[in-house]
Design a protein around this motif. Structure first.
Motif, PDB file in Angstrom:
ATOM      1  N   SER A  10      12.935 -20.686  34.195  1.00 49.89           N
ATOM      2  CA  SER A  10      13.244 -20.427  35.594  1.00 49.89           C
ATOM      3  C   SER A  10      14.406 -19.455  35.743  1.00 49.89           C
ATOM      4  CB  SER A  10      13.595 -21.748  36.285  1.00 49.89           C
ATOM      5  OG  SER A  10      14.193 -21.527  37.532  1.00 49.89           O
ATOM      6  N   ARG A  11      14.347 -18.678  36.806  1.00 49.18           N
ATOM      7  CA  ARG A  11      15.458 -17.769  37.095  1.00 49.18           C
ATOM      8  C   ARG A  11      16.737 -18.536  37.414  1.00 49.18           C
ATOM      9  NH1 ARG A  11      10.987 -15.563  39.612  1.00 49.18           N
ATOM     10  NH2 ARG A  11      10.408 -13.467  38.957  1.00 49.18           N
ATOM     11  N   LEU A  12      16.589 -19.818  37.770  1.00 49.03           N
ATOM     12  CA  LEU A  12      17.768 -20.611  38.105  1.00 49.03           C
ATOM     13  C   LEU A  12      18.380 -21.278  36.883  1.00 49.03           C
ATOM     14  CD1 LEU A  12      16.602 -22.356  41.403  1.00 49.03           C
ATOM     15  CD2 LEU A  12      18.040 -20.337  41.156  1.00 49.03           C
ATOM     16  N   SER A  13      17.700 -21.237  35.746  1.00 50.17           N
ATOM     17  CA  SER A  13      18.208 -21.900  34.552  1.00 50.17           C
ATOM     18  C   SER A  13      19.544 -21.297  34.140  1.00 50.17           C
ATOM     19  CB  SER A  13      17.207 -21.760  33.399  1.00 50.17           C
ATOM     20  OG  SER A  13      16.001 -22.419  33.700  1.00 50.17           O
ATOM     21  N   GLY A  14      20.547 -22.151  34.075  1.00 47.41           N
ATOM     22  CA  GLY A  14      21.847 -21.705  33.606  1.00 47.41           C
ATOM     23  C   GLY A  14      22.583 -20.800  34.567  1.00 47.41           C
ATOM     24  N   ARG A  15      22.090 -20.676  35.800  1.00 44.55           N
ATOM     25  CA  ARG A  15      22.728 -19.761  36.744  1.00 44.55           C
ATOM     26  C   ARG A  15      23.149 -20.550  37.973  1.00 44.55           C
ATOM     27  NH1 ARG A  15      18.485 -14.786  36.846  1.00 44.55           N
ATOM     28  NH2 ARG A  15      20.083 -13.819  38.131  1.00 44.55           N
ATOM     29  N   THR A  16      24.172 -21.383  37.794  1.00 43.58           N
ATOM     30  CA  THR A  16      24.599 -22.259  38.873  1.00 43.58           C
ATOM     31  C   THR A  16      25.112 -21.461  40.067  1.00 43.58           C
ATOM     32  OG1 THR A  16      26.756 -22.454  37.801  1.00 43.58           O
ATOM     33  CG2 THR A  16      25.144 -24.168  37.343  1.00 43.58           C
ATOM     34  N   GLY A  17      25.687 -20.300  39.825  1.00 40.48           N
ATOM     35  CA  GLY A  17      26.155 -19.470  40.925  1.00 40.48           C
ATOM     36  C   GLY A  17      25.006 -19.012  41.794  1.00 40.48           C
ATOM     37  N   LEU A  18      23.905 -18.623  41.147  1.00 37.82           N
ATOM     38  CA  LEU A  18      22.727 -18.192  41.882  1.00 37.82           C
ATOM     39  C   LEU A  18      22.122 -19.361  42.651  1.00 37.82           C
ATOM     40  CD1 LEU A  18      20.892 -15.836  42.496  1.00 37.82           C
ATOM     41  CD2 LEU A  18      19.582 -16.377  40.443  1.00 37.82           C
ATOM     42  N   SER A  19      22.111 -20.552  42.036  1.00 38.90           N
ATOM     43  CA  SER A  19      21.603 -21.745  42.703  1.00 38.90           C
ATOM     44  C   SER A  19      22.431 -22.051  43.946  1.00 38.90           C
ATOM     45  CB  SER A  19      21.639 -22.933  41.735  1.00 38.90           C
ATOM     46  OG  SER A  19      21.180 -24.097  42.361  1.00 38.90           O
ATOM     47  N   LYS A  20      23.746 -21.950  43.836  1.00 36.02           N
ATOM     48  CA  LYS A  20      24.629 -22.190  44.977  1.00 36.02           C
ATOM     49  C   LYS A  20      24.381 -21.150  46.063  1.00 36.02           C
ATOM     50  CE  LYS A  20      29.515 -22.584  46.238  1.00 36.02           C
ATOM     51  NZ  LYS A  20      29.395 -21.641  47.371  1.00 36.02           N
ATOM     52  N   GLN A  21      24.180 -19.911  45.656  1.00 36.45           N
ATOM     53  CA  GLN A  21      23.924 -18.844  46.616  1.00 36.45           C
ATOM     54  C   GLN A  21      22.630 -19.108  47.378  1.00 36.45           C
ATOM     55  OE1 GLN A  21      23.909 -14.895  44.878  1.00 36.45           O
ATOM     56  NE2 GLN A  21      22.607 -14.094  46.511  1.00 36.45           N
ATOM     57  N   LEU A  22      21.602 -19.572  46.670  1.00 38.86           N
ATOM     58  CA  LEU A  22      20.322 -19.861  47.309  1.00 38.86           C
ATOM     59  C   LEU A  22      20.453 -21.030  48.278  1.00 38.86           C
ATOM     60  CD1 LEU A  22      17.293 -19.345  47.580  1.00 38.86           C
ATOM     61  CD2 LEU A  22      16.931 -20.791  45.568  1.00 38.86           C
ATOM     62  N   LYS A  23      21.182 -22.074  47.882  1.00 36.54           N
ATOM     63  CA  LYS A  23      21.386 -23.211  48.785  1.00 36.54           C
ATOM     64  C   LYS A  23      22.119 -22.766  50.046  1.00 36.54           C
ATOM     65  CE  LYS A  23      22.471 -27.503  47.522  1.00 36.54           C
ATOM     66  NZ  LYS A  23      23.240 -28.721  47.093  1.00 36.54           N
ATOM     67  N   ASP A  24      23.155 -21.959  49.880  1.00 35.28           N
ATOM     68  CA  ASP A  24      23.900 -21.467  51.041  1.00 35.28           C
ATOM     69  C   ASP A  24      23.007 -20.643  51.965  1.00 35.28           C
ATOM     70  OD1 ASP A  24      26.200 -22.687  50.149  1.00 35.28           O
ATOM     71  OD2 ASP A  24      27.025 -20.881  49.219  1.00 35.28           O
ATOM     72  N   GLU A  25      22.127 -19.847  51.370  1.00 35.07           N
ATOM     73  CA  GLU A  25      21.222 -19.025  52.173  1.00 35.07           C
ATOM     74  C   GLU A  25      20.247 -19.901  52.957  1.00 35.07           C
ATOM     75  OE1 GLU A  25      17.933 -15.417  51.577  1.00 35.07           O
ATOM     76  OE2 GLU A  25      19.275 -15.990  49.921  1.00 35.07           O
ATOM     77  N   LEU A  26      19.743 -20.959  52.313  1.00 40.43           N
ATOM     78  CA  LEU A  26      18.826 -21.880  52.991  1.00 40.43           C
ATOM     79  C   LEU A  26      19.529 -22.607  54.136  1.00 40.43           C
ATOM     80  CD1 LEU A  26      17.013 -23.313  49.852  1.00 40.43           C
ATOM     81  CD2 LEU A  26      15.881 -22.148  51.745  1.00 40.43           C
ATOM     82  N   ILE A  27      20.766 -23.013  53.902  1.00 45.23           N
ATOM     83  CA  ILE A  27      21.522 -23.707  54.945  1.00 45.23           C
ATOM     84  C   ILE A  27      21.809 -22.771  56.112  1.00 45.23           C
ATOM     85  CG2 ILE A  27      23.764 -24.752  55.479  1.00 45.23           C
ATOM     86  CD1 ILE A  27      23.700 -25.993  52.671  1.00 45.23           C
ATOM     87  N   ASP A  28      22.169 -21.531  55.807  1.00 47.95           N
ATOM     88  CA  ASP A  28      22.432 -20.555  56.870  1.00 47.95           C
ATOM     89  C   ASP A  28      21.183 -20.309  57.718  1.00 47.95           C
ATOM     90  OD1 ASP A  28      25.036 -20.279  56.051  1.00 47.95           O
ATOM     91  OD2 ASP A  28      24.686 -18.444  54.892  1.00 47.95           O
TER      92      ASP A  28
END
Length: 247
Positions: free
Chosen positions: A94-112
């Protein structure tokens, strides 16, 4: 039982890619299998505190790491499920594997975009309790582009319910048709034609905070009327529909 068996020799590149997974739950499963060869549902519950082991296994699979399920004997003598690595030639990380910063960015985008809420219960949930989930399961369509539209935010309860339903769906197990998922409640609860290929319509309700008092009053009424809560709620809805049609 404690898992221990002779492990097959794993390629270094596969192990390195496994190490890229940093999310707590899938990492616990992966690390255990790397050390012992497999992990049982009993161990996932007792050692790691994961009361829904299939969800933990799904987390690993959603990171593109193949797992296979087999049966072993548990500590009480009963047959239980266990997980080990599957065909590693099918690993798709997965593109999210090992990329916690990217995961956080995606969550923030979904919340926004959608608000800090569970997509199933449509209730506000603490950001820390929301989990990113694929709208279309990884097992059906692989890894999507990292666009907010391809993902949803779920609370733990909704995520477990979705996992169970999806894993028992024929599309998950054999058909693998993305279009079926896209018209499913678990992908788009606001607009769907089926629930895991069953002709069902559902509403998931949650009472929290100040609303709990209303739930307790509702419960008291159902006790007096000798009705189950879902039946009583349906009666209220049907009565409201009839009144609107008559007006």
């Amino acid at each position: 039982m404690d898992s221990s068996q002779q492990q097959p020799l794993l390629p270094d590149d596969f192990i390195q890619l496994c190490r890229l997974v940093t999310a707590k739950r899938p990492k616990a499963v992966i690390d255990h299998i790397l050390q012992y060869g497999f992990v049982t549902t009993e161990e996932l519950k007792q050692r790691y505190g994961y009361n829904h082991p299939p969800r933990a296994a799904r987390d690993v699979r959603e990171h593109g790491i193949p797992l296979e399920t087999f049966r072993v004997t548990g500590s009480d003598g009963r047959r239980i499920a266990a997980y080990r690595f599957g065909d590693i030639s099918k690993a798709r990380f997965s593109r999210l594997s090992g990329r916690t910063g990217l995961s956080k960015q995606l969550k923030d985008e979904l919340i926004d975009k959608y608000g800090c809420k569970c997509f199933i219960y449509l209730e506000k949930v603490d950001k820390r309790e929301l989990q990113i989930d694929h709208r279309v399961p990884f097992e059906v369509d692989g890894e999507p582009e990292l666009e907010a539209e391809s993902f949803m935010l779920l609370c733990g309860s909704a995520n477990r319910a979705k996992s169970w339903s999806c894993e028992h769906c024929e599309n998950w197990k054999t058909i693998k048709d993305k279009s079926i998922c896209l018209s499913c409640y678990w992908a788009y609860p606001e607009s769907y034609t089926h629930v895991a290929m069953q002709q069902v319509r559902r509403i998931d309700l949650m009472w929290q905070g100040d609303n709990i008092e209303s739930y307790e009053k509702l419960k008291q009424q159902t006790v007096r009327l000798n009705k189950e809560i879902p039946e009583f709620i349906k009666d209220i809805i049907e009565r409201e529909i009839r009144q609107n049609n008559d007006s």
